[in-house]
Design an enzyme around this catalytic site. Structure first.
Site, PDB file in Angstrom:
ATOM      1  N   TRP A 184      48.996  33.616  44.006  1.00 54.25           N
ATOM      2  CA  TRP A 184      49.938  34.594  43.889  1.00 54.25           C
ATOM      3  C   TRP A 184      50.336  35.188  45.172  1.00 54.25           C
ATOM      4  O   TRP A 184      51.752  35.660  45.453  1.00 54.25           O
ATOM      5  CB  TRP A 184      49.500  35.841  43.024  1.00 54.25           C
TER       6      TRP A 184
ATOM      7  N   ASP B  35      49.469  44.214  44.725  1.00 60.48           N
ATOM      8  CA  ASP B  35      49.807  43.595  43.512  1.00 60.48           C
ATOM      9  C   ASP B  35      48.317  43.572  42.559  1.00 60.48           C
ATOM     10  O   ASP B  35      47.318  42.828  42.888  1.00 60.48           O
ATOM     11  CB  ASP B  35      50.170  42.090  43.595  1.00 60.48           C
TER      12      ASP B  35
ATOM     13  N   LYS C 131      47.712  41.792  31.010  1.00 63.01           N
ATOM     14  CA  LYS C 131      46.385  41.259  31.302  1.00 63.01           C
ATOM     15  C   LYS C 131      45.364  42.536  30.532  1.00 63.01           C
ATOM     16  O   LYS C 131      44.479  42.307  29.848  1.00 63.01           O
ATOM     17  CB  LYS C 131      45.925  41.357  32.855  1.00 63.01           C
TER      18      LYS C 131
END
Length: 534
Positions: A156, A231, A257
């Site tokens: 990511w 992040d 999540k």
């Protein structure tokens, strides 16, 4: 036909399913391989009909399940019964007073649970993590010529850099290995030495879901004073955030999540960083524009905001952020312990000595990535209602499965998974004894050791490492091999020593050979290891 094939055939009206042609690696056993087109191999989250819905265990990397109590509260609050004289949040206008109340409560509860200081604003945005990959440099780099430092420690963060190239000049501190994999995180000294001190921000992904790497505590404030951008999409609310101590400038987290339903992203931004946006920044991504409009510059996803609020209430009522961290540690420790104590049957990307093993996402392979056994493992999990260990992603299938341990997964559910892992390993491992040697190893010039190959004695754990001072020890590497065999060329690079002996993760000696403790005993009393190994 084994139970996996029988269940598949009965549920799909297949009499002769097409099976794989590969065979399991040496040292493992499979009676019948599974069909290529089995739904479990394509990421199906719908197990056989005999598995009750409340028994489905979802280990998906996201979106994933909410805790049952949260799902029940969502049903009650967001979907009122016909007898109730109110509308659910899915039907509320984002400018109605009813939704305004929901929004304020959600913001307040989020601030309370995550202990967000007053100098930060909280936004609810759309576009997910990919939207924030663009929004961060757009909001902090007004001309596009500014430099920003990105720590690349997985999938990511690599994606974030590629997007940032359009809006700033990324300076990369890479933790990638030569083969492109990533199994660690740059040290603080490395970051201090390699960061561009003129950077507008330092970007980090605190949990790389694909790579199984997590920064359990954010970096302290750097000497250069560059603000941190985080992040935290997959680990937000699983541990405390040191907002001031880590000089956090921006933190964003996708909801799917640990904090709610997909389709909304929480952004926490320090107020002094507002007003810097590139003039070409779209309004929907402009932090200042949305804050000045009280979070409703455009039509905010009302239902999703409501779910985040309910999730935050659940966290608060269940011990808060510190209890969430305690449970995350317990669940992940259970899974890692199962992997580490499987004698090599299961493996994971990040070594147990690492301080960066993810608590949220545990990648693991079956029998070194053996396709037949991996497929069978997925199918037998699916039959028991254990789903989400493999999802179809843009990054390819690879050899690793993933157990994601978000708040929606309880400790008891982690126990069910690990118990099955142990049963599967016991069923499909076939350790073989090495026959007692007919040749005396005393012929090898080793006055320190008495050698024997009595397969009935307990196994010693062996650590192989190069050793020039005692080259004769290298011959012991030939006694046992990994499933892929140890070639003559690399056998010479291994040696062993005693008494402190451990096995590297790729050797799996105990599954293929019984090596006696006598092998490492001196005549009379135990000898010391060679001087250079002390």
């Amino acid at each position: 036909m084994n139970s996996a094939l029988q269940s598949y055939a009965e549920n799909n009206e297949v009499n002769t399913p097409r099976t794989t042609t590969n065979k399991p690696a040496a040292g493992y056993s499979v009676t019948n391989p599974v069909p290529h087109d089995h739904p479990a191999l394509h990421g199906s989250l719908t197990p056989p009909t005999n598995v009750p819905v409340d028994k489905i265990l979802n280990f998906s990397p996201g979106p994933t399940s909410l805790p049952p109590a949260v799902e029940a509260a969502v049903q009650e609050k967001c979907f009122p019964s016909p007898s109730e004289k109110r509308l659910g949040s899915m039907a509320l206008s984002h400018r109605s007073p009813e939704f305004g109340s929901i929004l304020r409560q959600t913001l307040a509860k989020s601030r309370e649970v995550m202990q967000v200081p007053p100098e930060y604003e909280i936004l609810f945005t759309q576009g997910g993590g990919h939207g924030q990959f663009a929004a961060v440099p757009m909001n902090l780099c007004p001309t596009g010529a500014e430099t920003a430092t990105y720590i690349v420690n997985g999938t990511w963060s690599k994606r974030a850099v590629e997007e940032a190239k359009k809006y700033c000049v990324p300076h990369v501190i890479s933790a990638l290995n030569e083969d492109g994999s990533c199994t660690s995180f740059p040290s603080l000294d490395t970051i201090e030495n390699e960061i561009n001190p003129n950077s507008e921000f330092l970007y980090v992904c605190s949990n790389e879901t694909v790579n199984g790497l997590e920064l359990h505590r954010l970096l302290p404030t750097l000497n250069c004073g560059v603000p941190l951008v985080v992040d935290a999409s997959s680990d937000f609310t699983s541990k405390p955030i040191a907002w001031r101590e880590s000089n956090v400038g921006i933190l964003f987290a996708c909801a799917s999540k640990n904090i709610g339903h997909p389709g909304i992203t929480m952004v926490v931004i320090r107020k002094d960083l507002l007003g810097r946006a590139n003039p070409f920044t779209p309004g929907v991504l402009n932090y200042e524009t949305n804050i000045l409009a009280d979070n409703v510059w455009n039509t905010i996803p009302t239902f999703n905001v409501d779910v985040v609020g309910i999730m935050m209430e659940w966290i608060g009522e269940n011990g808060g952020i510190h209890e969430m961290e305690r449970m995350s540690i317990a669940k992940s420790a259970l899974v890692y312990s199962t992997i580490d104590n499987s004698n090599g049957f299961f493996g994971t990307k990040v070594d147990k000595s690492s301080e960066y093993r993810s608590r949220m996402n545990v990648p693991f392979c079956v029998a070194g990535g053996d396709e037949t056994l991996t497929d069978l493992f997925l199918v037998e999990c699916w039959e028991k209602g254990i789903v989400g260990l493999r999802t179809i992603t843009p990054f390819g299938k690879g050899i690793y499965l993933r157990a994601s341990l978000y708040h929606g997964v309880t400790y008891d559910e982690a126990v069910v998974l690990t118990n099955f892992m142990k049963e599967f390993a016991a069923k499909h491992s076939t350790p073989k004894k090495v026959e007692k040697s007919t040749t005396s190893l005393m012929e090898i010039s080793t006055p320190l050791f008495r050698q024997s190959l009595d397969g009935d004695r307990p196994c010693a754990e062996i650590k192989f490492s190069p050793h020039k001072e005692y080259p004769q020890y290298n011959e012991f590497a030939a006694m046992s091999s990994s499933p892929d065999d140890v070639t003559a060329s690399n056998r010479s690079s291994f040696t062993f020593y005693s008494p402190a002996l451990t096995l590297p993760k790729n050797m799996k000696v105990n599954q293929y050979a019984r090596v006696s403790h006598d092998m490492f005993s001196p005549l009379g009393e135990r000898a010391s290891p060679p001087p250079s190994l002390r």
